[in-house]
Design a protein around this motif. Structure first.
Motif, mmCIF file in Angstrom:
data_model
loop_
_atom_site.group_PDB
_atom_site.id
_atom_site.type_symbol
_atom_site.label_atom_id
_atom_site.label_comp_id
_atom_site.label_asym_id
_atom_site.label_seq_id
_atom_site.Cartn_x
_atom_site.Cartn_y
_atom_site.Cartn_z
ATOM 1 N N THR A 2 0.839 -1.206 0.000
ATOM 2 C CA THR A 2 0.000 0.000 0.000
ATOM 3 C C THR A 2 0.869 1.249 0.000
ATOM 4 O O THR A 2 0.631 2.189 -0.763
ATOM 5 C CB THR A 2 -0.945 -0.005 1.215
ATOM 6 N N ALA A 3 1.879 1.258 0.858
ATOM 7 C CA ALA A 3 2.774 2.410 0.926
ATOM 8 C C ALA A 3 3.523 2.609 -0.383
ATOM 9 O O ALA A 3 3.670 3.745 -0.856
ATOM 10 C CB ALA A 3 3.756 2.242 2.080
ATOM 11 N N MET A 4 3.988 1.524 -0.981
ATOM 12 C CA MET A 4 4.704 1.646 -2.251
ATOM 13 C C MET A 4 3.789 2.211 -3.338
ATOM 14 O O MET A 4 4.215 3.061 -4.124
ATOM 15 C CB MET A 4 5.278 0.299 -2.677
ATOM 16 N N THR A 5 2.557 1.752 -3.364
ATOM 17 C CA THR A 5 1.605 2.256 -4.358
ATOM 18 C C THR A 5 1.357 3.746 -4.159
ATOM 19 O O THR A 5 1.411 4.532 -5.114
ATOM 20 C CB THR A 5 0.281 1.476 -4.276
ATOM 21 N N LEU A 6 1.087 4.149 -2.929
ATOM 22 C CA LEU A 6 0.823 5.562 -2.640
ATOM 23 C C LEU A 6 2.026 6.437 -2.982
ATOM 24 O O LEU A 6 1.884 7.496 -3.600
ATOM 25 C CB LEU A 6 0.437 5.743 -1.177
ATOM 26 N N MET A 7 3.206 5.990 -2.600
ATOM 27 C CA MET A 7 4.404 6.798 -2.858
ATOM 28 C C MET A 7 4.726 6.870 -4.344
ATOM 29 O O MET A 7 5.180 7.901 -4.830
ATOM 30 C CB MET A 7 5.596 6.245 -2.073
ATOM 31 N N ARG A 8 4.481 5.801 -5.070
ATOM 32 C CA ARG A 8 4.752 5.850 -6.511
ATOM 33 C C ARG A 8 3.790 6.775 -7.237
ATOM 34 O O ARG A 8 4.115 7.298 -8.301
ATOM 35 C CB ARG A 8 4.737 4.447 -7.107
ATOM 36 N N LEU A 9 2.615 7.001 -6.661
ATOM 37 C CA LEU A 9 1.678 7.952 -7.268
ATOM 38 C C LEU A 9 2.190 9.385 -7.168
ATOM 39 O O LEU A 9 1.900 10.202 -8.035
ATOM 40 C CB LEU A 9 0.298 7.831 -6.623
ATOM 41 N N ILE A 10 2.939 9.690 -6.123
ATOM 42 C CA ILE A 10 3.482 11.046 -5.969
ATOM 43 C C ILE A 10 4.992 11.083 -6.179
ATOM 44 O O ILE A 10 5.618 12.121 -6.001
ATOM 45 C CB ILE A 10 3.125 11.642 -4.588
ATOM 46 N N GLY A 11 5.557 9.961 -6.562
ATOM 47 C CA GLY A 11 7.006 9.848 -6.686
ATOM 48 C C GLY A 11 7.640 10.831 -7.647
ATOM 49 O O GLY A 11 8.713 11.357 -7.366
ATOM 50 N N ASP A 12 6.998 11.097 -8.787
ATOM 51 C CA ASP A 12 7.582 12.027 -9.753
ATOM 52 C C ASP A 12 7.771 13.413 -9.154
ATOM 53 O O ASP A 12 8.800 14.057 -9.371
ATOM 54 C CB ASP A 12 6.715 12.114 -11.014
ATOM 55 N N LYS A 13 6.787 13.856 -8.389
ATOM 56 C CA LYS A 13 6.895 15.177 -7.751
ATOM 57 C C LYS A 13 8.007 15.182 -6.696
ATOM 58 O O LYS A 13 8.775 16.131 -6.598
ATOM 59 C CB LYS A 13 5.564 15.578 -7.136
ATOM 60 N N LEU A 14 8.106 14.107 -5.938
ATOM 61 C CA LEU A 14 9.154 14.011 -4.924
ATOM 62 C C LEU A 14 10.537 13.969 -5.569
ATOM 63 O O LEU A 14 11.461 14.656 -5.123
ATOM 64 C CB LEU A 14 8.941 12.769 -4.054
ATOM 65 N N ILE A 15 10.679 13.194 -6.634
ATOM 66 C CA ILE A 15 11.970 13.094 -7.323
ATOM 67 C C ILE A 15 12.347 14.433 -7.943
ATOM 68 O O ILE A 15 13.508 14.852 -7.884
ATOM 69 C CB ILE A 15 11.926 11.974 -8.381
#
Length: 171
Positions: free
Chosen positions: A34-47
């Motif tokens: 669940t955490a991986m899915t949520l973080m990958r949804l916003i990952g581009d902005k974080l990166i």
């Protein structure tokens, strides 16, 4: 390797090392995924904000701390929360590895992508077997601490990647 370990050994860890009832065995992987899915949804902005090197460096450090906490802390629900945080920390490492194949010029992008994919799947498939071997010889907690040590190595080695001078210092 960590994803495969959590997938294959997270439930076993909760039941055998943390004395969770069998009905709760799936919570480790569920929280992690669940955490991986949520973080990958916003990952581009974080990166884009923090940069890929910092995301790998600090994501792996977070992962190492969370795995260590999973081993050391006794309460099952706290351990499940740490598996969630582990997923948050590691979610963007693999996407960054795939994306980095386009940012290099040492080999054809198609070959670089094939190499990264092969290494990724090798870790996903062989990692759980390695964890099982180490766990049989020592304990599952020791095997997870070994993964935490690997994450620390990856975190600190992020400084040597993608610099103008290669690893051995030759131009």
């Amino acid at each position: 390797m960590v994803e495969g370990a959590v997938l294959d050994w997270g439930g076993v860890f909760l039941v055998e090392e943390k004395s969770a009832v069998i009905e709760n065995a799936g919570f480790a992987f569920a929280a992690f995924s669940t955490a991986m899915t949520l973080m990958r949804l916003i990952g581009d902005k974080l990166i884009a904000y923090a940069g890929p090197r910092n995301c790998v460096r600090y994501g792996c450090l977070i992962g190492a701390l969370m795995l260590t906490g999973c081993v050391l802390l006794p309460h099952i629900w706290l351990v499940v929360i740490l598996f969630f945080a582990l997923g948050l920390g590691l979610a963007n490492v693999i996407p960054i590895a795939f994306a980095s194949t386009a940012d290099q010029n040492e080999m054809l992008m198609s070959l670089a992508l094939a190499a990264v994919t092969t290494l990724g799947y090798a870790g996903l498939l062989t990692g759980p077997a390695l964890i099982g071997f180490i766990a049989k010889v020592t304990s599952l907690s020791t095997a997870l601490l070994m993964l935490a040590a690997f994450l620390v190595i990856v975190s600190f080695s992020s400084n040597i990647f993608r610099q103008k001078v290669d690893f051995w210092g030759w131009q």
